[in-house]
Design a protein around this motif. Sequence first.
Motif, PDB file in Angstrom:
ATOM      1  N   ASN A 130      25.044 -10.450 -23.454  1.00 16.52           N
ATOM      2  CA  ASN A 130      25.854  -9.136 -23.250  1.00 16.52           C
ATOM      3  C   ASN A 130      25.318  -8.618 -21.906  1.00 16.52           C
ATOM      4  O   ASN A 130      25.812  -7.278 -21.717  1.00 16.52           O
ATOM      5  N   CYS A 131      25.136  -9.525 -20.893  1.00 16.01           N
ATOM      6  CA  CYS A 131      24.940  -9.005 -19.522  1.00 16.01           C
ATOM      7  C   CYS A 131      24.180  -7.718 -19.514  1.00 16.01           C
ATOM      8  O   CYS A 131      24.403  -6.471 -18.903  1.00 16.01           O
ATOM      9  N   ASN A 132      23.051  -7.936 -19.968  1.00 13.60           N
ATOM     10  CA  ASN A 132      22.023  -6.906 -20.209  1.00 13.60           C
ATOM     11  C   ASN A 132      22.557  -5.470 -20.594  1.00 13.60           C
ATOM     12  O   ASN A 132      22.094  -4.454 -20.344  1.00 13.60           O
ATOM     13  N   GLY A 133      23.212  -5.549 -21.755  1.00 10.43           N
ATOM     14  CA  GLY A 133      23.597  -4.547 -22.431  1.00 10.43           C
ATOM     15  C   GLY A 133      24.815  -3.905 -21.700  1.00 10.43           C
ATOM     16  O   GLY A 133      25.688  -2.872 -22.036  1.00 10.43           O
ATOM     17  N   THR A 134      25.634  -4.447 -20.780  1.00  9.96           N
ATOM     18  CA  THR A 134      26.873  -3.966 -19.966  1.00  9.96           C
ATOM     19  C   THR A 134      27.937  -4.436 -21.118  1.00  9.96           C
ATOM     20  O   THR A 134      28.957  -3.542 -21.092  1.00  9.96           O
ATOM     21  N   TYR A 135      28.179  -5.462 -21.720  1.00 17.28           N
ATOM     22  CA  TYR A 135      29.212  -5.691 -22.564  1.00 17.28           C
ATOM     23  C   TYR A 135      28.470  -5.824 -24.107  1.00 17.28           C
ATOM     24  O   TYR A 135      27.578  -6.305 -24.357  1.00 17.28           O
TER      25      TYR A 135
END
Length: 65
Positions: A21-26
Motif C-alpha cells: 500500500n506504499c506506506n498507507g498512501t494507496y
Amino acid sequence: MMLVTQDTFIKKGEQIATIGNCNGTYLVHLLLEIRNEIGLDIGPGYSTETTGYLDPTDFIYKNRN
C-alpha cells in the motif's frame, strides 16, 4: 515487494510478488503487466497504447486450471 528478478523463468503457480500500500498512501494493490514484446519502457501510468501488452483478463482465463 518483488520476489523474483529480471530474467527469472517463472513457473505456473509460482508467487512473484506481494501486495502493498506504499506506506498507507494507496489501498492495498498489486500492479501486473503481461508483455509479449521485450524491451518496452516502463511508462508514466495508464495509456490507451496497448501494443506489446497482453490483455491480463484474457491471459488469465486462457491459462487458468
